[in-house]
Enzyme design. Structure first.
Site, PDB file in Angstrom:
ATOM      1  N   GLU A 246      12.379  22.088  44.147  1.00  0.00           N
ATOM      2  CA  GLU A 246      12.801  20.679  44.155  1.00  0.00           C
ATOM      3  C   GLU A 246      12.962  20.153  42.725  1.00  0.00           C
ATOM      4  O   GLU A 246      12.576  19.028  42.413  1.00  0.00           O
ATOM      5  CB  GLU A 246      11.814  19.828  44.953  1.00  0.00           C
ATOM      6  CG  GLU A 246      11.719  20.239  46.420  1.00  0.00           C
ATOM      7  CD  GLU A 246      10.737  19.405  47.232  1.00  0.00           C
ATOM      8  OE1 GLU A 246      10.145  18.462  46.662  1.00  0.00           O
ATOM      9  OE2 GLU A 246      10.548  19.701  48.415  1.00  0.00           O
ATOM     10  N   GLU A 350      12.355  24.129  52.999  1.00  0.00           N
ATOM     11  CA  GLU A 350      11.338  23.224  53.549  1.00  0.00           C
ATOM     12  C   GLU A 350      12.046  22.270  54.487  1.00  0.00           C
ATOM     13  O   GLU A 350      13.166  21.840  54.216  1.00  0.00           O
ATOM     14  CB  GLU A 350      10.617  22.418  52.458  1.00  0.00           C
ATOM     15  CG  GLU A 350       9.682  23.206  51.575  1.00  0.00           C
ATOM     16  CD  GLU A 350       8.979  22.327  50.543  1.00  0.00           C
ATOM     17  OE1 GLU A 350       8.790  21.102  50.817  1.00  0.00           O
ATOM     18  OE2 GLU A 350       8.622  22.840  49.464  1.00  0.00           O
TER      19      GLU A 350
END
Length: 418
Positions: A246, A350
């Site tokens: 991320e 995710e």
């Protein structure tokens, strides 16, 4: 008479400078996370540092990447020395991509008493084929800390025939060897300032600043996880390795220090790419780790580190709690695919909601795997926004059973023996 080699080099350099100047004077720029950067005079397919300023190659600018990549998927991992098992797993992953989806589940790394694979089995009668583990608490003081047994848990799951993924909530490298778990943070942009670290990737003149204390601290952190990755290699465990996850945060806000906003004029994405490539070099070539399949998770095409250091591209998607439509997430799939020039397999690394396999097939958004995040609010069965698997806040019991019993979904019992 043709010019001498030296004269030719000078002419090329002058040509590049003039091209860069012309692009800059013409106002040709690339917008990355809300900030404009000049287009490069040369075109190396990424970011560059030219004539004392940072620039973006025209074909790398996200606004110019609107179609799927045309170069074929690599037949082998980017690490030319990848071990036989790692090559076999990569070949298998490449072969099933576009046909099947691997069921994945993240472990609850900060509480060793909770087994997320068992929670999945209790609700569906099936085990995930892929478990995601975290090096978050390695290096922290206190041998009794939960989270420092992830390597052993990963080896145990691999010995059952499962696939293993690791990510790393990399705590402040300057404190990693001295601080207790609640003192070394990895956040850069949390509203609660006590959760943040000021650590910044050291960059000088377009390169990592090897003379800075932070550079050695980064190497110390990489060396720390290299010990665990070596243990996994010695146990013949291939790792789907997803570091610096991320990276771009929320539209470039920088959730973690490896993607933080900077005040020194260095593009966040450029600094992150330098760190990724340095980590690849150190783990593969210095530590000789050849059991890694490299999974990029920058969340933004402008943060892509290069086709030569990425095997699989991925994205994390967390939808709102009222979105029980279980859509295939085609738009995110396409955006992630456009990050590379080569056709890289695309994973949902995710997720909160699990995309419906029927919708994945209908839309052609063939995620290589999904990876539901873990629980964080106590006993199994409790519906809570902190429980991404258990309960029904995100995925209903019926949906979970449908997914895990779907003919296109690969669970532990369907994996080959590599």
């Amino acid at each position: 008479m043709p010019p001498s080699p030296v004269a030719a080099i000078k002419l090329l350099a002058l040509s590049a400078m003039l091209t860069l100047s012309a692009a800059t004077l013409a106002g040709e720029t690339c917008t990355v996370n809300g900030k404009s950067w000049p287009l490069c005079g040369g075109d190396n397919g990424g970011w560059s540092f030219e004539n004392g300023q940072y620039c973006v190659a025209r074909n790398f600018c996200p606004a110019n990447r609107t179609s799927a990549p045309a170069i074929a998927t690599r037949a082998a991992p980017v690490d030319a020395k990848a071990n036989p098992k790692t090559r076999a797993i990569y070949t298998w992953l490449r072969g099933i991509w576009g046909k099947s989806i691997i069921a994945g589940q993240t472990d609850l790394s900060w509480d060793d008493t909770i087994d997320m694979a068992e929670r999945v089995h209790a609700d569906t009668g099936k085990y995930p084929a892929l478990m995601g583990f975290d090096f978050m608490d390695y290096g922290m003081n206190g041998t009794a800390l939960s989270g420092q047994h992830q390597t052993e848990e990963a080896i145990a799951f691999a010995n059952k025939g499962g696939l293993v993924s690791f990510h790393w909530h990399w705590r402040d490298p300057s404190l990693l060897k001295t601080a207790r778990v609640n003192q070394a943070r990895f956040y850069a942009h949390e509203p609660d300032a006590d959760k943040n670290t000021s650590f910044t990737i050291p960059v000088a003149n377009g390169a990592l600043d090897a003379n800075s204390p932070a550079y050695q601290q980064i190497n110390d952190g990489i060396d720390l996880v290299a010990v665990q990755l070596k243990r996994l290699a010695d146990a013949n465990v291939t790792v789907l390795w997803r570091p610096l996850h991320e990276a771009s945060g929320n539209n470039g806000d920088g959730w973690f220090w490896w993607g933080r906003a900077r005040a020194d004029g260095v593009p966040q994405a450029y600094a992150n790419i330098l760190l990724w490539r340095h980590m690849y070099e150190r783990l593969v070539k210095v530590h000789g780790l050849h059991n890694l399949i490299w999974v990029w998770n920058g969340q933004d095409p402008a943060w892509y580190p290069g086709d030569d250091v990425v095997d699989i591209a991925s994205v994390d998607i967390y939808d709102k709690a009222d979105n029980k439509t279980y859509g295939a997430q085609l738009a995110k799939y396409r955006q992630t695919a456009q990050a590379s020039a080569e056709k890289k397999p695309i994973a949902l690394s995710e997720n909160s909601y699990i995309p419906d396999p029927d919708k994945i097939r209908a839309d052609g958004a063939w995620w290589l795997w999904f990876m539901t995040w873990n629980d964080g609010a106590g006993p199994a069965g409790v519906s809570s926004p902190n429980n991404f698997w258990t309960g029904e806040y995100f995925n209903t019991a019926a949906h979970k059973r449908k997914v895990y019993h779907h003919p296109n979904v690969i669970t532990l019992d369907k994996l080959p023996r590599f």
